[in-house]
Design a protein around this motif. Structure first.
Motif, short mmCIF file in Angstrom:
data_model
loop_
_atom_site.label_atom_id
_atom_site.label_comp_id
_atom_site.label_asym_id
_atom_site.label_seq_id
_atom_site.Cartn_x
_atom_site.Cartn_y
_atom_site.Cartn_z
N PHE A 55 -42.51 -4.76 -35.41
CA PHE A 55 -41.21 -4.62 -36.08
C PHE A 55 -41.00 -5.70 -37.13
CE2 PHE A 55 -41.11 -3.32 -31.62
CZ PHE A 55 -40.84 -1.97 -31.78
N ALA A 56 -42.08 -6.39 -37.51
CA ALA A 56 -41.97 -7.47 -38.47
C ALA A 56 -41.72 -6.97 -39.89
CB ALA A 56 -43.22 -8.36 -38.43
N ASP A 57 -42.19 -5.75 -40.18
CA ASP A 57 -41.89 -5.12 -41.47
C ASP A 57 -40.91 -3.99 -41.19
OD1 ASP A 57 -41.75 -3.81 -43.87
OD2 ASP A 57 -43.90 -3.47 -44.09
N SER A 58 -39.61 -4.28 -41.29
CA SER A 58 -38.59 -3.31 -40.89
C SER A 58 -38.63 -2.06 -41.76
CB SER A 58 -37.20 -3.95 -40.94
OG SER A 58 -36.89 -4.42 -42.23
N ALA A 59 -38.97 -2.20 -43.05
CA ALA A 59 -39.03 -1.03 -43.93
C ALA A 59 -40.11 -0.06 -43.45
CB ALA A 59 -39.31 -1.46 -45.37
N ALA A 60 -41.26 -0.58 -43.05
CA ALA A 60 -42.33 0.27 -42.52
C ALA A 60 -41.89 0.95 -41.23
CB ALA A 60 -43.59 -0.56 -42.28
N PHE A 61 -41.15 0.22 -40.40
CA PHE A 61 -40.65 0.79 -39.14
C PHE A 61 -39.69 1.94 -39.39
CE2 PHE A 61 -37.05 0.64 -36.08
CZ PHE A 61 -37.71 1.17 -34.97
N PHE A 62 -38.72 1.74 -40.29
CA PHE A 62 -37.74 2.79 -40.58
C PHE A 62 -38.40 4.01 -41.22
CE2 PHE A 62 -34.62 -0.87 -40.71
CZ PHE A 62 -34.01 -0.53 -39.51
N ASN A 63 -39.38 3.77 -42.08
CA ASN A 63 -40.09 4.89 -42.71
C ASN A 63 -40.90 5.69 -41.70
OD1 ASN A 63 -39.12 4.31 -45.28
ND2 ASN A 63 -40.85 3.00 -45.80
N ALA A 64 -41.52 5.00 -40.76
CA ALA A 64 -42.37 5.68 -39.78
C ALA A 64 -41.54 6.45 -38.76
CB ALA A 64 -43.27 4.67 -39.07
N MET A 81 -39.16 3.92 -29.05
CA MET A 81 -39.16 4.33 -30.45
C MET A 81 -40.54 4.70 -30.97
SD MET A 81 -35.99 4.17 -31.03
CE MET A 81 -36.01 4.53 -32.78
N LEU A 82 -41.59 4.19 -30.33
CA LEU A 82 -42.95 4.43 -30.82
C LEU A 82 -43.81 5.10 -29.77
CD1 LEU A 82 -43.43 0.97 -32.59
CD2 LEU A 82 -42.93 3.16 -33.69
N ARG A 83 -43.17 5.96 -28.99
CA ARG A 83 -43.89 6.66 -27.93
C ARG A 83 -44.91 7.64 -28.50
NH1 ARG A 83 -39.99 9.39 -23.78
NH2 ARG A 83 -39.36 7.20 -23.72
N ASP A 84 -44.55 8.28 -29.60
CA ASP A 84 -45.46 9.23 -30.24
C ASP A 84 -46.59 8.47 -30.93
OD1 ASP A 84 -45.79 12.16 -31.31
OD2 ASP A 84 -46.01 10.85 -33.07
N ARG A 103 -48.73 9.40 -33.15
CA ARG A 103 -48.83 9.60 -34.60
C ARG A 103 -47.86 8.68 -35.34
NH1 ARG A 103 -47.98 15.98 -34.79
NH2 ARG A 103 -46.42 15.27 -33.27
N THR A 104 -46.68 8.49 -34.77
CA THR A 104 -45.71 7.57 -35.37
C THR A 104 -46.23 6.15 -35.32
OG1 THR A 104 -43.87 8.99 -34.68
CG2 THR A 104 -43.34 6.71 -35.26
N LEU A 105 -46.82 5.78 -34.19
CA LEU A 105 -47.38 4.44 -34.04
C LEU A 105 -48.50 4.20 -35.04
CD1 LEU A 105 -47.59 1.73 -32.59
CD2 LEU A 105 -49.06 2.84 -30.88
N GLU A 106 -49.38 5.20 -35.18
CA GLU A 106 -50.49 5.07 -36.13
C GLU A 106 -49.98 4.93 -37.56
OE1 GLU A 106 -53.59 4.70 -35.60
OE2 GLU A 106 -53.77 5.15 -33.46
N GLN A 107 -48.96 5.71 -37.90
CA GLN A 107 -48.39 5.62 -39.25
C GLN A 107 -47.83 4.23 -39.50
OE1 GLN A 107 -45.38 8.57 -40.16
NE2 GLN A 107 -44.68 7.46 -41.97
N LEU A 108 -47.13 3.70 -38.50
CA LEU A 108 -46.56 2.37 -38.65
C LEU A 108 -47.66 1.32 -38.81
CD1 LEU A 108 -44.27 0.30 -38.61
CD2 LEU A 108 -44.34 0.38 -36.11
N LEU A 109 -48.67 1.38 -37.97
CA LEU A 109 -49.73 0.38 -37.99
C LEU A 109 -50.44 0.32 -39.34
CD1 LEU A 109 -51.29 0.85 -34.44
CD2 LEU A 109 -50.04 -1.16 -35.28
N THR A 110 -50.63 1.47 -39.95
CA THR A 110 -51.34 1.50 -41.23
C THR A 110 -50.46 1.15 -42.42
OG1 THR A 110 -50.93 3.89 -41.41
CG2 THR A 110 -53.02 3.19 -40.41
N SER A 111 -49.14 1.16 -42.22
CA SER A 111 -48.24 0.94 -43.36
C SER A 111 -47.57 -0.42 -43.36
CB SER A 111 -47.15 2.03 -43.38
OG SER A 111 -46.36 1.98 -42.20
#
Length: 258
Positions: free
Chosen positions: A93-102, A130-133, A135-143
């Motif tokens: 959650f250190a990059d909040s913009a990436a979290f909200f987008n994902a 919030m990151l149970r899915d 695919r959402t977790l993967e999107q966040l990790l890469t962004s």
């Protein structure tokens, strides 16, 4: 190859992605399946699990700062201890913009209210809800923008710089620290903006023409973004000029009475 020890499999996945985002690729991550904090001496078990002694040990630390690892690093000079404050999960959650987008609309309740990662009370619970899915977790990790993330989490910045240093890479240039205009100013401004109703009300038009709502600005100020700093500077400048005019007006009225 850089060998890193972590406490769990989830930590392994998160750290591998963060290292990739930071340009560190030639790594081996060992999972200890338990605490490896220097205070527990749990890291010593890793030597029995792998023929390669880890160079960096990443462990959860509920509170404190990266300075708490100084004595441990002085005692064991061939290992760099890197605390994740309060947990490795918090780095998500250190990059909040990436979290909200994902996460999308599911994170609307957190907009303007997402604290700094090292102030999250229950990061593991937040991740599980919030990151149970996957695919959402993967999107966040890469962004995740590691420059932004490191500027918001001193413990993450410490770890990334240690990993790059021992990979013979130059240190990263992180964004301006979020406390550039002070924790007190952030809290005061956040409290003032929280009184704006409704929170979807337009609050500010930036120099570039962006329209920002109250709840969006609360998050910008929390994150210490350039936009948040621009608004903070503008509101302080306006307040200064207004108070100066009021003071001069009262002084003029006093002079006329005399």
């Amino acid at each position: 190859m850089l060998t890193i020890a972590v406490e769990g499999k989830t930590d392994q996945k998160i750290i591998a992605a963060l290292l990739a985002n930071a340009g560190v690729h030639d790594t081996s991550i060992i999972v200890a399946n338990g605490s490896i904090a220097p205070s527990t001496r749990g890291w010593q078990r890793i030597e029995k699990m792998s023929s390669t002694r880890p160079l960096i040990v990443v462990y959860d630390q509920d509170s404190g700062s990266v300075g708490d690892a100084v004595s441990a690093n002085q005692e064991v000079t061939d290992i760099v201890f890197c605390p994740a404050i309060p947990t490795v999960d918090a780095w998500l959650f250190a990059d909040s913009a990436a979290f909200f987008n994902a996460v999308g609309s599911k994170a609307d309740a957190f907009l303007g209210r997402m604290p700094l990662p090292e102030q999250l009370p229950y990061p593991k619970f937040l991740k599980s809800t919030m990151l149970r899915d996957q695919r959402t977790l993967e999107q966040l990790l890469t962004s995740i923008n590691i420059s932004i993330a490191g500027s918001r989490s001193p413990s993450l910045k410490h770890f990334i710089n240690a990993a790059r240093r021992h990979s013979n890479l130059d240190p990263l240039s992180f964004e301006q620290p979020i406390d550039a205009y002070g924790q007190l100013n952030r809290e005061v401004l956040r409290n003032l903006i929280s009184e704006v109703y409704p929170s979807e009300k337009t609050l500010f038009r930036s120099a570039s023409g962006n329209i920002i709502t109250a709840e969006q600005m609360m998050q910008e100020i929390t994150d210490g973004t350039e936009l948040g700093r621009e608004y903070s500077s503008d509101i302080l400048r306006v307040a200064r000029d207004l108070l100066a005019r009021q003071a001069q007006k009262k002084l003029n009225e006093t002079d006329r009475k005399q």
